[in-house]
Design a protein around this motif. Sequence first.
Motif, PDB file in Angstrom:
ATOM      1  N   PHE A  13       4.103  -7.200  -5.166  1.00  0.00           N
ATOM      2  CA  PHE A  13       3.235  -6.926  -4.258  1.00  0.00           C
ATOM      3  C   PHE A  13       3.912  -7.485  -2.772  1.00  0.00           C
ATOM      4  N   SER A  63       7.356  -6.399  -2.012  1.00  0.00           N
ATOM      5  CA  SER A  63       7.195  -4.768  -1.683  1.00  0.00           C
ATOM      6  C   SER A  63       6.911  -4.809  -0.007  1.00  0.00           C
ATOM      7  N   GLU A  64       5.835  -5.579   0.415  1.00  0.00           N
ATOM      8  CA  GLU A  64       5.471  -5.692   1.766  1.00  0.00           C
ATOM      9  C   GLU A  64       6.582  -6.047   2.663  1.00  0.00           C
ATOM     10  N   ASP A  98       4.443  -0.918  -4.883  1.00  0.00           N
ATOM     11  CA  ASP A  98       4.041  -2.421  -5.180  1.00  0.00           C
ATOM     12  C   ASP A  98       3.533  -2.375  -6.678  1.00  0.00           C
ATOM     13  N   ASN A 146       2.649  -5.565 -10.053  1.00  0.00           N
ATOM     14  CA  ASN A 146       2.575  -6.884 -10.554  1.00  0.00           C
ATOM     15  C   ASN A 146       2.736  -7.040 -12.047  1.00  0.00           C
TER      16      ASN A 146
END
Length: 224
Positions: free
Chosen positions: A74, A77-78, A89, A91
């Motif tokens: 996550f 990916s941001e 994204d 996890n």
Amino acid sequence: MESIKIVWHGHACFSLIGKKHVLIDPFLTDNPLAKVKPEDLKPDIILVTHGHSDHAEDAVKISKAAHAPVVAAFELSEILKEEGAETIDINPGGTIEYDGIRVKATMATHSSSYNGKYAGNPMGFVIDMGRKIYHAGDTGYFKDMEAIGSIDHPDIALLPIGGHYTMDVDGAFEAVKAIKPAIAMPMHYNTFDVIKADPERFKSLAGTVGTYVIIPEIEKPIEI
Ligand code: NI
Ligand code: MN
């Protein structure tokens, strides 16, 4: 069973080519062993195990050029999205499906940052594209690898053997005993002096428990 081609680009960077092209951990620009350039690769999807530059260096560039999404933790990916990549994204424990390919994120015992920014969990991936491939990412041995073996049943395990930042040959042998894949391939070794390792020793050890080790050569496709 659908066969796939595995191409090692050096370090932890692999192409898995079946109906689709899955590129993992694109590190080409500053990879002293790499023979291809980022612009030579046109993957359908890119998987990045963690943010360190020897895994994520060319992800944004290739994503933009190939219009391929990057699957990453996550937080990473941001960051990659801010840099212009298309991202998905995920996890550890999560599974995504894209274009007929299933990608499950696993844990990895490591760290993750991208240009000095915290980049979330480091991960491994189990990719199901006809054959099941486990790419361990950068990790030490952990006992829950047994669950990757018993729950996900990968046909092939791509395992770091270089030591220092990850498992060494002995750690990778423990991983083989836990996962019990039919085939294993060593990765993340001999790129730099600090991660020197002997893949032949890994091959002999794994052979004693019935796992066949293929030592990949850079850019030489292996059909599985
Ligand atoms: Ni790393
Ligand atoms: Mn690494």
